[in-house]
Design a protein around this motif. Structure first.
Motif, PDB file in Angstrom:
ATOM      1  N   ARG A   1      25.421  47.673 -64.320  1.00 29.14           N
ATOM      2  CA  ARG A   1      24.858  49.076 -64.687  1.00 29.14           C
ATOM      3  C   ARG A   1      25.621  50.215 -64.874  1.00 29.14           C
ATOM      4  NH1 ARG A   1      19.662  48.053 -65.248  1.00 29.14           N
ATOM      5  NH2 ARG A   1      19.090  50.479 -65.170  1.00 29.14           N
ATOM      6  N   ARG A   2      26.685  50.401 -64.019  1.00 30.70           N
ATOM      7  CA  ARG A   2      27.255  51.722 -64.109  1.00 30.70           C
ATOM      8  C   ARG A   2      28.691  51.443 -64.407  1.00 30.70           C
ATOM      9  NH1 ARG A   2      27.319  53.248 -58.038  1.00 30.70           N
ATOM     10  NH2 ARG A   2      27.872  51.019 -58.040  1.00 30.70           N
TER      11      ARG A   2
ATOM     12  N   ARG B   1      29.476  58.370 -69.535  1.00 30.25           N
ATOM     13  CA  ARG B   1      28.954  57.682 -68.316  1.00 30.25           C
ATOM     14  C   ARG B   1      27.600  56.920 -68.566  1.00 30.25           C
ATOM     15  NH1 ARG B   1      26.235  58.242 -63.509  1.00 30.25           N
ATOM     16  NH2 ARG B   1      27.540  57.373 -61.703  1.00 30.25           N
ATOM     17  N   THR B   2      27.481  56.001 -68.123  1.00 25.65           N
ATOM     18  CA  THR B   2      25.903  55.420 -68.083  1.00 25.65           C
ATOM     19  C   THR B   2      25.721  54.675 -66.775  1.00 25.65           C
ATOM     20  OG1 THR B   2      24.720  53.572 -68.917  1.00 25.65           O
ATOM     21  CG2 THR B   2      27.016  53.030 -68.512  1.00 25.65           C
ATOM     22  N   GLU B   3      24.469  54.677 -66.337  1.00 22.51           N
ATOM     23  CA  GLU B   3      24.154  54.082 -65.065  1.00 22.51           C
ATOM     24  C   GLU B   3      22.901  53.079 -65.180  1.00 22.51           C
ATOM     25  OE1 GLU B   3      22.431  57.605 -63.038  1.00 22.51           O
ATOM     26  OE2 GLU B   3      24.418  58.192 -62.011  1.00 22.51           O
TER      27      GLU B   3
ATOM     28  N   SER C   1      33.523  54.341 -56.180  1.00 19.50           N
ATOM     29  CA  SER C   1      32.476  54.604 -56.996  1.00 19.50           C
ATOM     30  C   SER C   1      31.939  55.980 -57.126  1.00 19.50           C
ATOM     31  CB  SER C   1      31.277  53.843 -56.615  1.00 19.50           C
ATOM     32  OG  SER C   1      30.670  54.384 -55.521  1.00 19.50           O
TER      33      SER C   1
ATOM     34  N   ARG D   1      30.300  61.980 -62.978  1.00 18.34           N
ATOM     35  CA  ARG D   1      29.264  63.048 -63.629  1.00 18.34           C
ATOM     36  C   ARG D   1      29.932  64.350 -64.037  1.00 18.34           C
ATOM     37  NH1 ARG D   1      27.126  60.342 -59.394  1.00 18.34           N
ATOM     38  NH2 ARG D   1      25.116  59.145 -59.994  1.00 18.34           N
TER      39      ARG D   1
END
Length: 366
Positions: A110-111, A127-129, A156, A180
């Motif tokens: 997911r990240r 960035r994706t979460e 991470s 971020r």
């Protein structure tokens, strides 16, 4: 951990060890000439091509496991699989078609963080979460003299990205919150770059890390191909000459891999197809302070390299003309596949993946 959990973990570790043992025992002709195609089972470890439905070049690759992997490439393309490559989901950031993604770092399914390269504002970080359903642009370069090449993460939260020299020194970006936010680190501890020296955004492996604070930067294009090392997450650096030939904008170290703080492999050469690439491999046993040439190097230019997990001696190197295997820590290499790949990455469960031109993605099968 429950008894069942301990049992599953023991089985998983056992399977990983068996897979690595299969690589170490593979005959020299294993998968020779298969070109990355399915087939050759029973002949040793081999690449199995996975249909992606894409035609772009994937120079960015992140192996999460044998089931999950991310690839990033030209035309702003990012794909993700969660079923071992049987299906791929296009999770490209909206409006990114004009960008060139050359590196992707994934923490899980997911990240992930992807790097777009280029001069000025073409260099960006997303960035994706949520597995790529949505993306946030967390960095856009505004200095026309900067050109970002690679990105790496220690964990991470903590990561770095590097740019070609700006005002005579490599520029380093740092994040402490998983990508971020980013800040440019001071360059007081960065050695001066050589005239014409730069990094190669060929495989996402010109900046690599091992452990909590160690990071290495690969160079080419100058009078010598060098490797820079920092033991404090990019604040101060030392530099050493590799044995890979340079002296031309097309030559140098293209990729690094360190299995721990001490043991590293460098590959590269001359990316021009009509030029030979002698001495395209080198090894270090002292954290990159010194380098020795491979006694039997890869036979041609190689742009990507990765250690096999749970092994102190096995690694794979890839390039446009094939894949090479070492079982002695990079001292000698033998070609095991003739297919074209740009980069390679391995997950802890020995989920090894490779990607390259024309949408090519493959997983190592045993």
């Amino acid at each position: 951990m429950t008894s069942m959990g301990k049992t599953r973990r023991a089985v998983s570790v056992g399977l990983c060890a068996a897979a690595v043992a299969a690589v170490l025992a593979a005959p020299a002709q294993a998968a020779q000439g298969k070109g990355g195609h399915d087939g050759g089972r029973g002949e040793g470890p081999h690449w199995s091509l996975k249909e992606t439905g894409a035609e772009v070049r994937f120079r960015g690759l992140a192996a999460v496991s044998r089931k999950t992997a991310w690839v990033a490439g030209s035309k702003g393309t990012v794909l993700r699989t969660a079923d071992g490559g049987r299906t791929w989901r296009d999770v490209s950031p909206p409006g990114a078609r004009e960008l060139e993604f050359r590196d992707v770092e994934a923490f899980d399914g997911r990240r992930a963080v992807v790097l777009a390269i280029g001069e000025g504002e073409a260099s960006r970080v997303f960035r994706t979460e949520d597995g790529g359903a949505t993306w946030t642009e967390s960095f856009r370069n505004t200095d026309p003299k900067a050109f970002y090449d690679c990105i790496t993460f220690f964990d991470s939260r903590h990561g770095l990205a590097m740019s070609d020299p700006v005002d005579g020194k490599y520029r380093i970006l740092s994040t402490g919150d998983g990508g971020r936010t980013w800040k440019v680190l001071p360059n007081d501890g960065m050695p001066a770059a050589l005239p014409g020296e730069a990094g190669f955004a060929a495989s996402g492996q010109c900046l690599v890390s091992a452990g909590r604070k160690d990071v290495w930067l690969a160079t080419g294009g100058g009078s010598s191909a060098r490797v820079l090392h920092s033991a404090d997450r990019g604040l101060t650096w030392t530099v050493a000459e590799s044995t890979i030939p340079a002296g031309d904008p097309a030559r140098g170290v293209f990729a690094l891999a360190f299995r721990d703080r001490a043991h590293g492999i460098a590959v590269g050469g001359d990316y021009r197809g009509d030029q030979a690439s002698p001495n395209a491999g080198a090894v270090s046993a002292d954290g990159g302070r010194s380098w020795r040439p491979s006694t039997t190097p890869p036979p041609a230019y190689r742009s990507g390299v990765a250690w096999l997990p749970h092994s102190r001696s096995a690694a794979l190197a890839v390039g446009p003309t094939g894949t090479d295997l070492t079982v002695d820590g990079g001292r000698s290499w033998r070609t095991v596949d003739s297919g074209s790949y740009d980069t390679v990455d391995c997950a802890p469960d020995v989920g090894c993946w490779a990607s390259g031109e024309k949408g090519r993605v493959a997983r190592l099968e045993f």
